[in-house]
Design an enzyme around this catalytic site. Structure first.
Site, PDB file in Angstrom:
ATOM      1  N   TYR A   1       0.829  -1.205   0.000  1.00 16.27           N
ATOM      2  CA  TYR A   1       0.000   0.000   0.000  1.00 16.27           C
ATOM      3  C   TYR A   1       0.862   1.253   0.000  1.00 16.27           C
ATOM      4  O   TYR A   1       2.068   1.197   0.239  1.00 16.27           O
ATOM      5  CB  TYR A   1      -0.969   0.007   1.185  1.00 16.27           C
ATOM      6  CG  TYR A   1      -0.351   0.384   2.518  1.00 16.27           C
ATOM      7  CD1 TYR A   1       0.482  -0.501   3.198  1.00 16.27           C
ATOM      8  CD2 TYR A   1      -0.585   1.632   3.096  1.00 16.27           C
ATOM      9  CE1 TYR A   1       1.049  -0.157   4.418  1.00 16.27           C
ATOM     10  CE2 TYR A   1      -0.028   1.976   4.319  1.00 16.27           C
ATOM     11  CZ  TYR A   1       0.777   1.082   4.970  1.00 16.27           C
ATOM     12  OH  TYR A   1       1.352   1.425   6.172  1.00 16.27           O
TER      13      TYR A   1
ATOM     14  N   LYS B   1       6.527  -1.802   2.101  1.00 18.73           N
ATOM     15  CA  LYS B   1       5.294  -1.235   2.678  1.00 18.73           C
ATOM     16  C   LYS B   1       4.121  -2.194   2.461  1.00 18.73           C
ATOM     17  O   LYS B   1       3.258  -1.965   1.612  1.00 18.73           O
ATOM     18  CB  LYS B   1       5.026   0.153   2.080  1.00 18.73           C
ATOM     19  CG  LYS B   1       4.107   1.018   2.944  1.00 18.73           C
ATOM     20  CD  LYS B   1       4.193   2.465   2.521  1.00 18.73           C
ATOM     21  CE  LYS B   1       3.146   3.358   3.168  1.00 18.73           C
ATOM     22  NZ  LYS B   1       3.191   3.421   4.618  1.00 18.73           N
TER      23      LYS B   1
ATOM     24  N   GLU C   1      11.449   3.066  14.643  1.00 17.59           N
ATOM     25  CA  GLU C   1      10.516   4.071  14.114  1.00 17.59           C
ATOM     26  C   GLU C   1       9.235   4.030  14.923  1.00 17.59           C
ATOM     27  O   GLU C   1       9.122   3.276  15.886  1.00 17.59           O
ATOM     28  CB  GLU C   1      10.251   3.827  12.626  1.00 17.59           C
ATOM     29  CG  GLU C   1       9.653   2.474  12.320  1.00 17.59           C
ATOM     30  CD  GLU C   1       9.473   2.212  10.826  1.00 17.59           C
ATOM     31  OE1 GLU C   1       9.353   3.161  10.039  1.00 17.59           O
ATOM     32  OE2 GLU C   1       9.429   1.021  10.460  1.00 17.59           O
TER      33      GLU C   1
ATOM     34  N   LEU D   1      10.865   1.795   7.514  1.00 14.80           N
ATOM     35  CA  LEU D   1      10.379   2.197   6.194  1.00 14.80           C
ATOM     36  C   LEU D   1      11.088   3.504   5.831  1.00 14.80           C
ATOM     37  O   LEU D   1      11.153   4.425   6.661  1.00 14.80           O
ATOM     38  CB  LEU D   1       8.867   2.417   6.236  1.00 14.80           C
ATOM     39  CG  LEU D   1       8.276   2.776   4.880  1.00 14.80           C
ATOM     40  CD1 LEU D   1       8.163   1.536   4.003  1.00 14.80           C
ATOM     41  CD2 LEU D   1       6.903   3.413   5.020  1.00 14.80           C
TER      42      LEU D   1
END
Ligand code: PDD
Length: 285
Positions: A33, A149, A182, A207
């Site tokens: 996505y 992702k 993250e 990411l």
């Protein structure tokens, strides 16, 4: 106002927008996505988001089901049919519909493509940035390829829920070495007591955020000091500032980590400047 979604070649009213029960996105999270900010009705950093989409697809061996140009037209159509001035557009591509079996289905299986869009509330987001948010740390128990992702986001979902139950807004993942990787749906940054911006280098453990990439351009243009390296939770507790970056929140100050106040407990000047400057460096199309 009625909402529309694009589903496999058709623009459908939201209530009719469905995918098959044997879609591999639904069954295996076998799916990629992207999320783009929409501002003034324009797509922000579309080129970079679509490049990352293609990279993610390639990493899991799904072929791009249409040209980048065609996808761009669909994104715009969904934005315009939903009358999005400020909001996000979401796109998802799965390996398609096939009898449930872990191995890839026949190469003739068509990927499923879904695009949705929704409004965000600008004044609410600005007010949130003016206040700053609290985060809590959680063990990073995700798989080792979070640079892709995919929609396999269960650890992120559980981390976010845990944060909310602790009275915080988001979670920061901590790896086995005690380093911050993250946030649950954003990249994590600090400004050290010496005024140096620090964010983890983009390996397979985070990411590579598009917002992060553009923030690097702002940093360069402003000649700010920056280091791309892992940082510990302890370093974050003692930081002058902390913030997160993502397409939907741009630069969002963090004022508390695990209940400890960061800096003076207010959104920091560096984070707020990066937030203000961001759209001068982002691409709007
Ligand atoms: N999240 N890290 C993770 C785990 C993310 O899910 C995201 C984006 C980012 C930031 O990437 P970018 O700057 O390209 O948005 C970092 C999106 C917004 C989401 O899941 O909704």
């Amino acid at each position: 106002m009625s909402r529309f979604a694009y589903v496999n070649g058709r623009y459908l009213p939201f209530r009719d927008a469905r995918v098959h029960v044997e879609d591999r996105g639904y069954q295996f999270a076998d799916s990629i996505y992207e999320v783009c900010e929409v501002r003034g009705g324009r797509l922000i950093d579309e080129r970079r988001h679509l490049e990352r989409l293609q990279r993610s697809l390639k990493e899991i061996c799904i072929s791009m089901p249409m040209s980048v140009r065609a996808l761009g037209i669909i994104l715009r159509e969904v934005v315009s049919r939903n009358r999005i001035g400020y909001g996000i557009v979401y796109m998802q591509i799965t390996r398609g519909v096939a009898r449930r079996d872990h191995a890839f289905p026949s190469p003739l299986t068509l990927p499923s493509v879904v695009v949705t869009a929704r409004l965000l509330n600008m004044s609410r987001n600005e007010a949130l940035a003016e206040r700053g948010i609290a985060v809590v740390s959680v063990a990073d128990d995700r798989w080792s390829r979070v640079d892709i992702k995919t929609t396999g986001l269960l650890p992120n979902v559980l981390a976010r829920q845990h944060a909310i139950e602790q009275g915080a807004r988001d979670a920061w993942f901590i790896d086995k070495e005690g380093m911050v990787t993250e946030a649950s749906s954003a990249n994590a940054w600090i400004v050290t007591s010496d005024g140096v911006l620090v964010t983890r280098h983009a390996d397979r453990a985070i990411l590579r955020g598009i917002t992060r990439t553009v923030v690097f351009e702002v940093i360069k243009a402003k000649s700010l000091s920056v280091e791309e390296r892992p940082f510990t939770l302890e370093e974050a507790y003692g930081a002058r500032e902390a913030f997160i970056t993502s397409a939907s929140q741009i630069v969002l100050p963090v004022i508390r980590i695990d209940g400890r106040t960061v800096g003076d407990g207010k959104p920091g000047p560096v984070a707020m400047e990066l937030r203000r400057e961001f759209h001068r460096y982002a691409e709007a199309g």
